[in-house]
Design an enzyme around this catalytic site. Structure first.
Site, PDB file in Angstrom:
ATOM      1  N   ASP A   1      16.864 -31.875  87.048  1.00 10.86           N
ATOM      2  CA  ASP A   1      17.055 -32.504  88.343  1.00 10.86           C
ATOM      3  C   ASP A   1      16.412 -31.591  89.374  1.00 10.86           C
ATOM      4  O   ASP A   1      16.957 -30.556  89.729  1.00 10.86           O
ATOM      5  CB  ASP A   1      18.557 -32.684  88.606  1.00 10.86           C
ATOM      6  CG  ASP A   1      18.848 -33.228  89.996  1.00 10.86           C
ATOM      7  OD1 ASP A   1      17.894 -33.529  90.743  1.00 10.86           O
ATOM      8  OD2 ASP A   1      20.039 -33.342  90.337  1.00 10.86           O
TER       9      ASP A   1
ATOM     10  N   ASN B   1      15.714 -32.475  92.494  1.00 12.50           N
ATOM     11  CA  ASN B   1      16.075 -32.827  93.875  1.00 12.50           C
ATOM     12  C   ASN B   1      14.833 -32.894  94.765  1.00 12.50           C
ATOM     13  O   ASN B   1      14.835 -32.447  95.911  1.00 12.50           O
ATOM     14  CB  ASN B   1      17.101 -31.845  94.435  1.00 12.50           C
ATOM     15  CG  ASN B   1      18.536 -32.255  94.102  1.00 12.50           C
ATOM     16  OD1 ASN B   1      18.917 -33.397  94.312  1.00 12.50           O
ATOM     17  ND2 ASN B   1      19.318 -31.321  93.574  1.00 12.50           N
TER      18      ASN B   1
ATOM     19  N   ASP C   1      14.476 -36.741  88.861  1.00 13.99           N
ATOM     20  CA  ASP C   1      14.629 -36.043  87.584  1.00 13.99           C
ATOM     21  C   ASP C   1      13.275 -36.072  86.870  1.00 13.99           C
ATOM     22  O   ASP C   1      12.723 -37.147  86.617  1.00 13.99           O
ATOM     23  CB  ASP C   1      15.698 -36.719  86.729  1.00 13.99           C
ATOM     24  CG  ASP C   1      17.040 -36.770  87.459  1.00 13.99           C
ATOM     25  OD1 ASP C   1      17.821 -35.817  87.313  1.00 13.99           O
ATOM     26  OD2 ASP C   1      17.287 -37.758  88.186  1.00 13.99           O
TER      27      ASP C   1
ATOM     28  N   HIS D   1      22.941 -40.242  87.933  1.00 16.76           N
ATOM     29  CA  HIS D   1      21.613 -40.061  87.336  1.00 16.76           C
ATOM     30  C   HIS D   1      21.578 -40.734  85.967  1.00 16.76           C
ATOM     31  O   HIS D   1      22.620 -41.002  85.364  1.00 16.76           O
ATOM     32  CB  HIS D   1      21.293 -38.580  87.132  1.00 16.76           C
ATOM     33  CG  HIS D   1      21.242 -37.771  88.384  1.00 16.76           C
ATOM     34  ND1 HIS D   1      20.067 -37.255  88.882  1.00 16.76           N
ATOM     35  CD2 HIS D   1      22.230 -37.349  89.219  1.00 16.76           C
ATOM     36  CE1 HIS D   1      20.329 -36.550  89.980  1.00 16.76           C
ATOM     37  NE2 HIS D   1      21.631 -36.593  90.199  1.00 16.76           N
TER      38      HIS D   1
END
Length: 261
Positions: free
Chosen positions: A150, A152, A220, A250
């Site tokens: 991940d 971000n 991701d 997610h």
């Protein structure tokens, strides 16, 4: 070999979902993020019963990464180099022996960075700078390297459902995307984007009906060294898992590689 990444958003809260997915998807290596568990509290037994080796780098209440693998790693390194004072558990590297030689897999939980007018955003950018330095050093080894996790980071406008909603967010600010491009320009391949140019999302917020409305973002990523990209066969975003009971916000992102176990 199937390698996947998934921000599980609390492994204890979603252990049944994780076990169901492991049985259905049958990945060889899994990078988990945001396990929200200390190492000794991680629910190991049921995962190990499915034939997985388990390495964790946990933290009480938030953050934390893990690597599950059907083959035992030769070595494991916890923590991103470059700042000995950083106590947040966001990075782990595992080295595996495969038929073609060495395979390096990293589980990454890059800082969110919000609110941007706090110390959280400079921390995000400095963390990305450390990731750049780490990646540069690993690429010099000329080995298959997979940076999975991940991030971000929303790399491009078509990686979110509405740019106007995200334009002032730490995930999409120009400095964030520039830092990601700089990492990409080291010679890494974005596995999902190299196999599909359509709008593919990996995260849908729990609020405001984002999932049924498909108000998602792609944050991701599986980033590959040239040696790993050469062996990339296919990719997939396992979107249906978002519709399961007690889902993470997610979904798993996976890729098949021509590595012999």
């Amino acid at each position: 070999m199937k390698i996947a990444t998934w921000n599980i958003n609390g492994v204890k809260a979603r252990i049944d979902t994780l076990l169901s997915w492991l049985k259905e998807s049958n990945p060889d290596i899994v990078c988990l993020q945001e396990i929200k568990s200390v190492d000794e509290g991680f629910p190991r037994a049921d995962i190990e019963a499915l034939g997985y080796n388990l390495e964790t780098h946990g933290q009480k209440g938030f953050n934390g990464v893990a690597i599950l693998s059907k083959i035992r790693p030769d070595e494991v390194t916890r923590g991103l180099p470059g700042d000995n004072a950083d106590e947040q558990s966001r990075f782990m590297e595992a080295v595996f022996s495969v038929g073609t030689g060495v395979l390096r897999v990293c589980s990454i939980y890059l800082p969110n960075g919000n609110p941007v007018d706090t110390e959280k955003y400079p921390y995000k950018l400095s963390w990305m700078e450390r990731l750049y330095a780490f990646t540069e050093s690993r690429l010099a080894l000329e080995e298959p390297l997979i940076l999975a996790g991940d991030y971000n980071v929303i790399p491009q406008p078509h990686d979110c459902w509405d740019v106007k909603v995200w334009q002032n967010d730490a995930l999409y600010l120009p400095q964030t995307r520039q830092a990601f491009r700089r990492l990409h320009n080291l010679g890494l391949t974005d596995a999902i984007r190299t196999t599909s140019d359509s709008q593919n999302y990996t995260f849908w917020d729990y609020q405001a009906g984002c999932w049924p409305k498909n108000f998602g973002i792609r944050i991701d990523h599986l980033m590959l060294s040239p040696e790993a990209a050469d062996r990339l066969v296919s990719t997939g975003i396992e979107k249906h898992v978002r519709g399961w009971e007690k889902p993470s916000d997610h979904v798993p992102v996976a890729a098949e590689f021509a590595f012999a176990v």
